[in-house]
Scaffold this motif. Structure first.
Motif, mmCIF file in Angstrom:
data_model
loop_
_atom_site.group_PDB
_atom_site.id
_atom_site.type_symbol
_atom_site.label_atom_id
_atom_site.label_comp_id
_atom_site.label_asym_id
_atom_site.label_seq_id
_atom_site.Cartn_x
_atom_site.Cartn_y
_atom_site.Cartn_z
ATOM 1 N N ARG A 210 0.850 -1.207 0.000
ATOM 2 C CA ARG A 210 0.000 0.000 0.000
ATOM 3 C C ARG A 210 0.873 1.240 0.000
ATOM 4 O O ARG A 210 1.808 1.361 0.797
ATOM 5 N N LYS A 211 0.519 2.175 -0.889
ATOM 6 C CA LYS A 211 1.183 3.466 -0.923
ATOM 7 C C LYS A 211 0.338 4.462 -0.148
ATOM 8 O O LYS A 211 -0.876 4.557 -0.364
ATOM 9 N N GLN A 212 0.982 5.184 0.741
ATOM 10 C CA GLN A 212 0.248 6.121 1.594
ATOM 11 C C GLN A 212 1.084 7.371 1.836
ATOM 12 O O GLN A 212 2.297 7.369 1.622
ATOM 13 N N LYS A 213 0.391 8.414 2.279
ATOM 14 C CA LYS A 213 1.049 9.677 2.592
ATOM 15 C C LYS A 213 1.041 9.856 4.103
ATOM 16 O O LYS A 213 -0.014 9.817 4.742
ATOM 17 N N ARG A 214 2.220 10.027 4.656
ATOM 18 C CA ARG A 214 2.344 10.171 6.107
ATOM 19 C C ARG A 214 2.521 11.648 6.456
ATOM 20 O O ARG A 214 3.443 12.323 5.983
ATOM 21 N N ASP A 215 1.620 12.135 7.327
ATOM 22 C CA ASP A 215 1.696 13.515 7.809
ATOM 23 C C ASP A 215 2.274 13.595 9.219
ATOM 24 O O ASP A 215 2.795 14.644 9.611
ATOM 25 N N SER A 216 2.147 12.525 9.973
ATOM 26 C CA SER A 216 2.674 12.475 11.335
ATOM 27 C C SER A 216 2.853 11.003 11.709
ATOM 28 O O SER A 216 2.421 10.117 10.957
ATOM 29 N N PRO A 217 3.434 10.714 12.827
ATOM 30 C CA PRO A 217 3.593 9.297 13.198
ATOM 31 C C PRO A 217 2.274 8.547 13.308
ATOM 32 O O PRO A 217 2.247 7.320 13.129
ATOM 33 N N GLU A 218 1.161 9.243 13.576
ATOM 34 C CA GLU A 218 -0.119 8.575 13.719
ATOM 35 C C GLU A 218 -1.073 8.800 12.545
ATOM 36 O O GLU A 218 -2.047 8.070 12.379
ATOM 37 N N LYS A 219 -0.804 9.815 11.727
ATOM 38 C CA LYS A 219 -1.736 10.170 10.654
ATOM 39 C C LYS A 219 -1.156 9.786 9.305
ATOM 40 O O LYS A 219 -0.111 10.307 8.898
ATOM 41 N N VAL A 220 -1.883 8.866 8.620
ATOM 42 C CA VAL A 220 -1.497 8.462 7.262
ATOM 43 C C VAL A 220 -2.760 8.472 6.396
ATOM 44 O O VAL A 220 -3.868 8.218 6.872
ATOM 45 N N THR A 221 -2.569 8.757 5.112
ATOM 46 C CA THR A 221 -3.677 8.788 4.149
ATOM 47 C C THR A 221 -3.393 7.789 3.038
ATOM 48 O O THR A 221 -2.391 7.947 2.318
ATOM 49 N N PRO A 222 -4.233 6.744 2.884
ATOM 50 C CA PRO A 222 -3.998 5.765 1.799
ATOM 51 C C PRO A 222 -4.129 6.416 0.436
ATOM 52 O O PRO A 222 -4.997 7.262 0.200
ATOM 53 N N MET A 223 -3.271 6.018 -0.494
ATOM 54 C CA MET A 223 -3.270 6.575 -1.840
ATOM 55 C C MET A 223 -3.576 5.494 -2.885
ATOM 56 O O MET A 223 -4.569 5.584 -3.602
ATOM 57 N N LEU A 224 -2.728 4.486 -3.005
ATOM 58 C CA LEU A 224 -2.885 3.424 -3.995
ATOM 59 C C LEU A 224 -2.518 2.092 -3.365
ATOM 60 O O LEU A 224 -1.845 2.046 -2.330
ATOM 61 N N THR A 225 -2.959 1.020 -4.021
ATOM 62 C CA THR A 225 -2.652 -0.333 -3.551
ATOM 63 C C THR A 225 -2.135 -1.156 -4.721
ATOM 64 O O THR A 225 -2.675 -1.077 -5.836
ATOM 65 N N TYR A 226 -1.113 -1.942 -4.460
ATOM 66 C CA TYR A 226 -0.523 -2.831 -5.457
ATOM 67 C C TYR A 226 -0.472 -4.240 -4.863
ATOM 68 O O TYR A 226 -0.381 -4.408 -3.641
ATOM 69 N N TYR A 227 -0.489 -5.215 -5.726
ATOM 70 C CA TYR A 227 -0.380 -6.600 -5.247
ATOM 71 C C TYR A 227 0.503 -7.395 -6.197
ATOM 72 O O TYR A 227 0.525 -7.158 -7.405
ATOM 73 N N ILE A 228 1.252 -8.299 -5.594
ATOM 74 C CA ILE A 228 2.155 -9.190 -6.332
ATOM 75 C C ILE A 228 1.564 -10.586 -6.237
ATOM 76 O O ILE A 228 1.512 -11.172 -5.147
ATOM 77 N N LEU A 229 1.127 -11.105 -7.360
ATOM 78 C CA LEU A 229 0.486 -12.411 -7.418
ATOM 79 C C LEU A 229 1.354 -13.357 -8.235
ATOM 80 O O LEU A 229 1.497 -13.179 -9.448
ATOM 81 N N ASP A 230 1.953 -14.321 -7.551
ATOM 82 C CA ASP A 230 2.811 -15.320 -8.202
ATOM 83 C C ASP A 230 3.893 -14.666 -9.067
ATOM 84 O O ASP A 230 4.163 -15.104 -10.188
ATOM 85 N N GLY A 231 4.464 -13.581 -8.550
ATOM 86 C CA GLY A 231 5.577 -12.940 -9.234
ATOM 87 C C GLY A 231 5.199 -11.819 -10.178
ATOM 88 O O GLY A 231 6.082 -11.107 -10.658
ATOM 89 N N SER A 232 3.910 -11.618 -10.471
ATOM 90 C CA SER A 232 3.464 -10.537 -11.357
ATOM 91 C C SER A 232 2.895 -9.410 -10.506
ATOM 92 O O SER A 232 2.095 -9.643 -9.588
#
Length: 252
Positions: free
Chosen positions: A105-127
């Motif tokens: 998961r790609k996210q933006k961190r503003d503080s140690p406790e505050k993060v905002t999700p941006m994009l998600t990637y997955y690796i399935l059997d090497g792809s």
């Protein structure tokens, strides 16, 4: 513990001194492509320790992320103790099913406790794939549902049109058949015919008398005929099933 093979530094990712590739913009739709490096997969095992190095080879990787700074300092790029002290974009390993599935998961961190999700990637059997956003999933499902609904309505409309043509043809055939016309009675014409028949009857000769009875025949008197008629009327009707019984019924 196996030593983590380090990737080239940030400024020299291709070993030739060239500039790093342009990172994809946040929110860029790259769901139509996938990445797979079979040579790397044949050389290194794909596990939670090396999966990020493999992900960094793909075009989905943002070279300006905080993980790349940790890699340049020889720190594991997924070390949360160091990432929580930084701000900016970062990658985290959210789901792991070794060795088949890894979710990053790609996210933006503003503080140690505050993060905002941006994009998600997955690796399935090497792809490596970019997971579609939820709005795109809903739009695709709705578009597919609307397509099938429209197709069903078009099929139903075509069938109804064929049925309408058949009913219209039946109605036209019924209309083309001549219907019997009811004859009206003309009372004046009826009286005129009766008058003609009565005038003809008056002009005809009278009815001749009946022939005489043969010799030796004595006609019954009216009194005896009336008594026989009364006796016949007084006899109760005979039911062929109830009064005669099964043995007396007529056999055909």
């Amino acid at each position: 513990m196996a030593t983590t093979p380090m990737m080239p530094p940030m400024g020299n990712p291709n070993f030739d001194g060239g500039a790093p590739p342009q990172p994809p913009q946040p929110g860029t739709d790259m769901t139509g492509i996938c990445f797979r490096d079979q040579l790397w997969l044949n050389t290194y095992p794909l596990d939670r320790n090396l999966v990020f190095d493999y992900f960094a080879l793909s075009p989905f990787y943002d070279w300006t992320c905080n993980n790349e700074q940790l890699r340049s300092r020889a720190i594991h790029p997924l070390d949360i103790s160091h990432l929580s002290k930084m701000t900016g974009s970062e990658y985290t390993l959210s789901e792991v099913m070794e060795p088949h599935l890894f979710v990053i998961r790609k996210q933006k961190r503003d503080s140690p406790e505050k993060v905002t999700p941006m994009l998600t990637y997955y690796i399935l059997d090497g792809s490596i794939y970019q997971a579609p956003q939820l709005c795109n999933v809903f739009a695709g499902r709705l578009g597919r549902a609307l397509y099938h609904i429209s197709k069903a309505f078009s099929s139903a409309a075509s069938k109804l049109e064929k049925t309408g043509y058949a009913v219209a043809g039946e109605n036209e055939s019924e209309a083309s058949e001549p219907k019997p016309v009811k004859e009206t009675i003309d009372f004046k014409e009826l009286k005129r015919v009766d008058h003609i028949l009565a005038s003809l009857q008056r002009k005809l000769p009278p009815v001749p008398p009946p022939p005489p009875f043969p010799e030796g025949y004595a006609p019954p008197s009216t009194a005896e005929a009336s008594e026989n008629q009364q006796a016949e009327t007084q006899l109760p009707p005979v039911d062929p099933i109830i009064d005669q019984g099964p043995s007396k019924r007529m056999k055909v």
